[in-house]
Design a protein around this motif. Structure first.
Motif, PDB file in Angstrom:
ATOM      1  N   GLY A  47       2.196  -8.151   4.259  1.00  0.00           N
ATOM      2  CA  GLY A  47       1.899  -6.804   4.685  1.00  0.00           C
ATOM      3  C   GLY A  47       0.458  -6.371   4.498  1.00  0.00           C
ATOM      4  N   GLN A  51      -1.422  -3.517   6.600  1.00  0.00           N
ATOM      5  CA  GLN A  51      -1.883  -2.280   5.980  1.00  0.00           C
ATOM      6  C   GLN A  51      -3.332  -1.984   6.366  1.00  0.00           C
ATOM      7  OE1 GLN A  51      -1.597  -2.119   1.684  1.00  0.00           O
ATOM      8  NE2 GLN A  51      -1.896   0.096   1.698  1.00  0.00           N
ATOM      9  N   ARG A  52      -4.150  -3.003   6.274  1.00  0.00           N
ATOM     10  CA  ARG A  52      -5.553  -2.795   6.625  1.00  0.00           C
ATOM     11  C   ARG A  52      -5.697  -2.414   8.096  1.00  0.00           C
ATOM     12  NH1 ARG A  52     -10.984  -6.161   5.215  1.00  0.00           N
ATOM     13  NH2 ARG A  52     -12.247  -5.383   6.934  1.00  0.00           N
ATOM     14  N   TRP A  72       3.173   4.511   4.148  1.00  0.00           N
ATOM     15  CA  TRP A  72       2.959   3.658   2.974  1.00  0.00           C
ATOM     16  C   TRP A  72       1.581   3.007   2.967  1.00  0.00           C
ATOM     17  CZ3 TRP A  72       1.809  -1.338   4.245  1.00  0.00           C
ATOM     18  CH2 TRP A  72       2.127  -1.739   5.547  1.00  0.00           C
ATOM     19  N   HIS A  73       1.026   2.782   4.177  1.00  0.00           N
ATOM     20  CA  HIS A  73      -0.262   2.093   4.258  1.00  0.00           C
ATOM     21  C   HIS A  73      -1.414   2.921   3.723  1.00  0.00           C
ATOM     22  CE1 HIS A  73       0.262   4.495   7.877  1.00  0.00           C
ATOM     23  NE2 HIS A  73      -1.040   4.515   8.015  1.00  0.00           N
ATOM     24  N   ARG A  74      -1.193   4.235   3.516  1.00  0.00           N
ATOM     25  CA  ARG A  74      -2.281   5.092   3.031  1.00  0.00           C
ATOM     26  C   ARG A  74      -2.405   5.078   1.523  1.00  0.00           C
ATOM     27  NH1 ARG A  74      -0.320   9.622   7.208  1.00  0.00           N
ATOM     28  NH2 ARG A  74      -1.023   8.567   9.090  1.00  0.00           N
ATOM     29  N   ILE A 124      -6.711  -3.163  -1.067  1.00  0.00           N
ATOM     30  CA  ILE A 124      -5.296  -3.286  -0.769  1.00  0.00           C
ATOM     31  C   ILE A 124      -4.632  -4.222  -1.766  1.00  0.00           C
ATOM     32  CG2 ILE A 124      -3.688  -4.279   0.902  1.00  0.00           C
ATOM     33  CD1 ILE A 124      -5.485  -3.089   3.091  1.00  0.00           C
TER      34      ILE A 124
END
Length: 104
Positions: free
Chosen positions: A71, A75-76, A54-56, A64
């Motif tokens: 989150g 994520q970063r 999901w972070h991509r 972001i």
DNA sequence: AACCTGACTTCGG
DNA sequence: TCCGAAGCCAGGT
């Protein structure tokens, strides 16, 4: 689950390490030209989220969207751990955008 | 069924 | 480059 949602899930799963895709990009690839918010919804609500990179998925500005404290920092951090470089809070999409053309 | 709500995007100033 | 407004669309109330 509906078909397009499944396609969206599969597309997100296909984003390679060290690359990113925008919500709009995934939506277009899934056949929903204006479905960026639907991609976001699926990421947010899908119980399968834990099994997805999901972070991509980031926004069209290369930043972001997930709020800090919810989150955003994670994520970063996850992206940076994959070698994605942030400059002024953004990544260079020219450099890191996923282009699923060659080799499948 | 109307209304609200987003992990969005695009456009104009 | 940085907002604000408007457009978008599906799911929840």
């Amino acid at each position: 689950m509906e078909g397009t949602s499944r396609r969206i899930i599969e597309l997100i799963r296909a984003i390679p390490r060290g690359r990113v895709a925008t919500y709009g990009q995934i939506a277009r690839m899934a056949g929903l030209p204006r479905g960026a918010r639907q991609v976001a919804r699926i990421l947010h609500s899908s119980s399968r989220t834990r099994r997805l990179p999901w972070h991509r998925v980031i926004n069209a500005s290369g930043g972001i969207s997930l709020a800090p404290g919810y989150g955003g920092e994670l994520q970063r951090a996850l992206l940076e751990k994959e070698g994605v470089v942030f400059l002024r809070g953004r990544v260079n999409l020219r450099r890191y955008a996923w282009r699923p053309t060659l080799t499948g």
